[in-house]
Scaffold this motif. Structure first.
Motif, PDB file in Angstrom:
ATOM      1  N   UNK A 291       0.830  -1.210   0.000  1.00 49.52           N
ATOM      2  CA  UNK A 291       0.000   0.000   0.000  1.00 49.52           C
ATOM      3  C   UNK A 291       0.865   1.262   0.000  1.00 49.52           C
ATOM      4  N   UNK A 292       1.868   1.279   0.843  1.00 45.68           N
ATOM      5  CA  UNK A 292       2.747   2.449   0.911  1.00 45.68           C
ATOM      6  C   UNK A 292       3.456   2.679  -0.418  1.00 45.68           C
TER       7      UNK A 292
ATOM      8  N   UNK B  16       7.783   1.052  -7.395  1.00 44.32           N
ATOM      9  CA  UNK B  16       8.087   0.196  -6.249  1.00 44.32           C
ATOM     10  C   UNK B  16       6.945  -0.785  -6.027  1.00 44.32           C
ATOM     11  N   UNK B  17       7.268  -1.980  -5.554  1.00 43.71           N
ATOM     12  CA  UNK B  17       6.255  -2.954  -5.181  1.00 43.71           C
ATOM     13  C   UNK B  17       5.914  -2.885  -3.690  1.00 43.71           C
ATOM     14  N   UNK B  18       6.942  -2.709  -2.873  1.00 38.11           N
ATOM     15  CA  UNK B  18       6.741  -2.667  -1.426  1.00 38.11           C
ATOM     16  C   UNK B  18       7.704  -1.686  -0.794  1.00 38.11           C
ATOM     17  N   UNK B  19       7.209  -0.984   0.230  1.00 41.01           N
ATOM     18  CA  UNK B  19       8.059  -0.136   1.068  1.00 41.01           C
ATOM     19  C   UNK B  19       7.847  -0.572   2.503  1.00 41.01           C
ATOM     20  N   UNK B  20       8.823  -1.223   3.087  1.00 38.70           N
ATOM     21  CA  UNK B  20       8.718  -1.764   4.444  1.00 38.70           C
ATOM     22  C   UNK B  20       9.517  -0.882   5.386  1.00 38.70           C
ATOM     23  N   UNK B  21       8.845  -0.337   6.387  1.00 39.83           N
ATOM     24  CA  UNK B  21       9.529   0.509   7.374  1.00 39.83           C
ATOM     25  C   UNK B  21      10.450  -0.328   8.257  1.00 39.83           C
TER      26      UNK B  21
END
Length: 291
Positions: A214-215, A286-291
């Protein structure tokens, strides 16, 4: 024997956007047009398609361990399930939706108070009755099986209907009088699933990837080459999540700068970066941005 997490996904208006979100998170889901049991590229997950209106009931009764539904349908059902995470996306975008009170344009109905003794059509019956009760209005709330916008003024004096953009209401000559309930997609689970260590870990991992996907939908990556003498000017142009990644190139006078920014800022930022001395600027999804 492989442990299984029984996951319910919403069938209907949210189905396509949910499948797309899962795909970006790394879960490929396939389903035939008449099947309610999709396949997924994870042997530890068993998927079933359920109407969002019924999801909370099946999670509460432990037919499913967890599922995605809307805040609206969880409230409407009255079921006792745990909301694990808000996932703010809808059929047409990354936003919340609203259940609104609407009446024909130009009618005498201008607020909820004008509906005393009148008929209101909606799919969200229990929540609507509670809304009028709090307003002190004695309206008759009737269940609508669909095409609710078309029921005014002949079949109902007003409606309470779900809207994301308001376009359908306007097309049917209806005006919004009030917001009854704001809603968004939520991930729910029952108590047994949460208490099960393996299932809870599986749920947490799925949600981490979904949240990252989502991010990523509002972010892009930027790469560029920068002379060291221009590096400070370029970095000042970048509102990065943290600090940009800077790597030495084969030419000792140049570095590579890599960062992640909000997509909506790119149009204005690239000319600024170019003016500051950046070269070879590359924008990538981007596919995913994980904090």
């Amino acid at each position: 024997m492989t442990s299984k997490l029984k996951l319910g996904l919403p069938k209907g208006s949210l189905q396509e956007s949910t499948f797309e979100l899962f795909a970006k998170a790394g879960y490929k889901i396939k389903v035939s047009s008449r099947s309610y049991f999709p396949t997924i590229n994870d042997d530890e997950i068993e998927v079933m398609l359920i109407r969002a209106q019924e999801m909370a009931r099946y999670v509460e009764s432990k037919v499913l361990d967890c599922g995605l539904t809307g805040t609206d349908w969880m409230v409407e059902s009255g079921c006792k399930v745990e909301t694990i995470k808000d996932l703010v996306y809808a059929k047409q975008g990354l936003r919340k939706v609203r259940w609104v009170l609407a009446a024909p344009k130009g009618s005498s109905i201008k607020s909820a108070k004008d509906l005393d003794g009148k008929r209101v059509a909606t799919e969200l019956v229990n929540t609507s009755k509670e809304y009028f009760k709090k307003k002190g209005v004695n309206a008759t709330v009737e269940f609508s099986w669909g095409a609710t916008e078309a029921k005014c003024p002949d079949l109902a004096d007003a409606i309470i209907e779900l809207t994301e953009t308001g376009n359908s209401l306007r097309a049917n000559n209806l005006e919004i009088l009030d917001t009854v309930l704001e809603s968004n997609t939520i991930f729910i689970a029952n108590g047994d699933a949460i208490k099960d260590k393996w299932k809870k870990t599986k749920i947490d991992n799925i949600l981490m990837l979904l949240d990252g996907a989502l991010k990523a939908q509002t972010m892009v990556g930027l790469k560029m080459n920068v002379l060291k003498e221009n590096l400070d000017k370029v970095i000042k142009c970048l509102p990065a999540l943290k600090n940009p990644t800077i790597a030495q190139l084969s030419d000792p006078a140049w570095v590579d700068v890599d960062t992640i920014i909000e997509e909506k800022t790119v149009r204005d930022m690239i000319p600024q970066l170019k003016s500051a001395g950046a070269q070879g600027i590359v924008e990538y999804p981007l596919n995913k941005v994980i904090d």
